[in-house]
Design a protein around this motif. Structure first.
Motif, short mmCIF file in Angstrom:
data_model
loop_
_atom_site.label_atom_id
_atom_site.label_comp_id
_atom_site.label_asym_id
_atom_site.label_seq_id
_atom_site.Cartn_x
_atom_site.Cartn_y
_atom_site.Cartn_z
N GLU A 87 60.52 78.06 18.00
CA GLU A 87 61.13 79.23 18.62
C GLU A 87 60.80 79.28 20.11
O GLU A 87 59.86 78.65 20.58
N ASP A 88 61.58 80.09 20.83
CA ASP A 88 61.33 80.31 22.26
C ASP A 88 60.46 81.54 22.43
O ASP A 88 60.88 82.66 22.13
N TYR A 89 59.26 81.33 22.92
CA TYR A 89 58.34 82.44 23.17
C TYR A 89 58.18 82.64 24.67
O TYR A 89 58.27 81.69 25.45
N LYS A 90 57.90 83.88 25.06
CA LYS A 90 57.69 84.20 26.46
C LYS A 90 56.26 84.67 26.67
O LYS A 90 55.54 84.96 25.71
N LEU A 91 55.85 84.74 27.94
CA LEU A 91 54.52 85.23 28.27
C LEU A 91 54.30 86.62 27.69
O LEU A 91 55.17 87.50 27.81
N GLY A 92 53.16 86.82 27.05
CA GLY A 92 52.84 88.13 26.50
C GLY A 92 53.29 88.35 25.08
O GLY A 92 52.91 89.36 24.46
N ASP A 93 54.10 87.43 24.52
CA ASP A 93 54.53 87.57 23.12
C ASP A 93 53.34 87.41 22.18
O ASP A 93 52.42 86.62 22.45
N ALA A 94 53.38 88.13 21.07
CA ALA A 94 52.31 88.05 20.06
C ALA A 94 52.80 87.24 18.87
O ALA A 94 53.92 87.42 18.39
#
Length: 205
Positions: A87-94
């Motif tokens: 998956e595509d995760y971004k900064l700060g994702d949990a």
């Protein structure tokens, strides 16, 4: 391989569907925060840097504080990179324990318990006086003869001798996930996991 950072809580046992008592380890897995995203364009490879377990501002360095500020999170005690997240995760994702599925197999790495300076019986499983071998005579737990005569007149590297034991990175493969408790971020896996209670472990699919 994708995965999470966790903390070893301790051991317990549960009964399976056949009534067999299974020894298990309980791990607090996540939630882990994405503190950095590695990309092919910038870094030459794709990976996610995850942080786990908050650190106090007082004990954090300015570099750590600045790094965490970019992700909009608090400074983390343990930071590890993982590859293989689809998956595509971004900064700060949990990323939570629900990243795993009950019944699947995982590899868990940690630092084994340090046992200090130990002799050959404990460290390498030598027989001792009960199974006395060449060179023992009357010394109960001694290593026995270690030399190789006048030639080569030295002790070979890697000879099994007394020394510091434990405190090494150990990776245990193919541990089955028996239970997941999402509301408490708990993962219950079959068997034992290296390390003492409250030590950090790395769980990989």
């Amino acid at each position: 391989m994708s995965g999470l950072i966790g903390k070893k809580i301790g051991m317990t046992s549960i009964y399976d569907e056949n009534g067999k008592n299974i020894p298990c380890t309980v791990i607090e897995a996540g939630p882990c925060i994405v503190t950095q995203v590695r990309t092919e364009e910038v870094d030459g490879y794709s990976a996610l840097q995850l942080g786990f377990d908050d650190k106090t501002e007082k004990s954090a360095t300015k570099a750590e504080a600045g790094h965490a500020k970019k992700a909009g999170t608090s400074v983390k005690r343990k930071v590890v990179e993982f590859q293989g997240f689809g998956e595509d995760y971004k900064l700060g994702d949990a990323i939570t324990v629900e990243h795993f599925i009950e019944g699947e197999f995982v590899d868990i790495a940690g630092t084994s318990k340090g046992k200090g300076f130990q002799g050959v019986v404990k460290r390498h499983g030598f027989g001792g006086v009960g199974q006395a071998t060449h060179g023992q005579h009357n010394r109960l737990r001694a290593p026995g003869s270690i030399g190789a005569a006048s030639y080569p007149a030295r002790v070979f590297k890697g000879m099994k001798m007394a020394g510091r034991m434990g405190g090494e990175r150990v990776n245990v493969e193919n541990l089955r996930i028996y239970k997941i408790v999402p509301e408490k971020n708990l993962l219950v896996v079959k068997g034992c996991v290296p390390g003492h209670k409250n030590s950090y472990v790395i769980i990989q699919k």
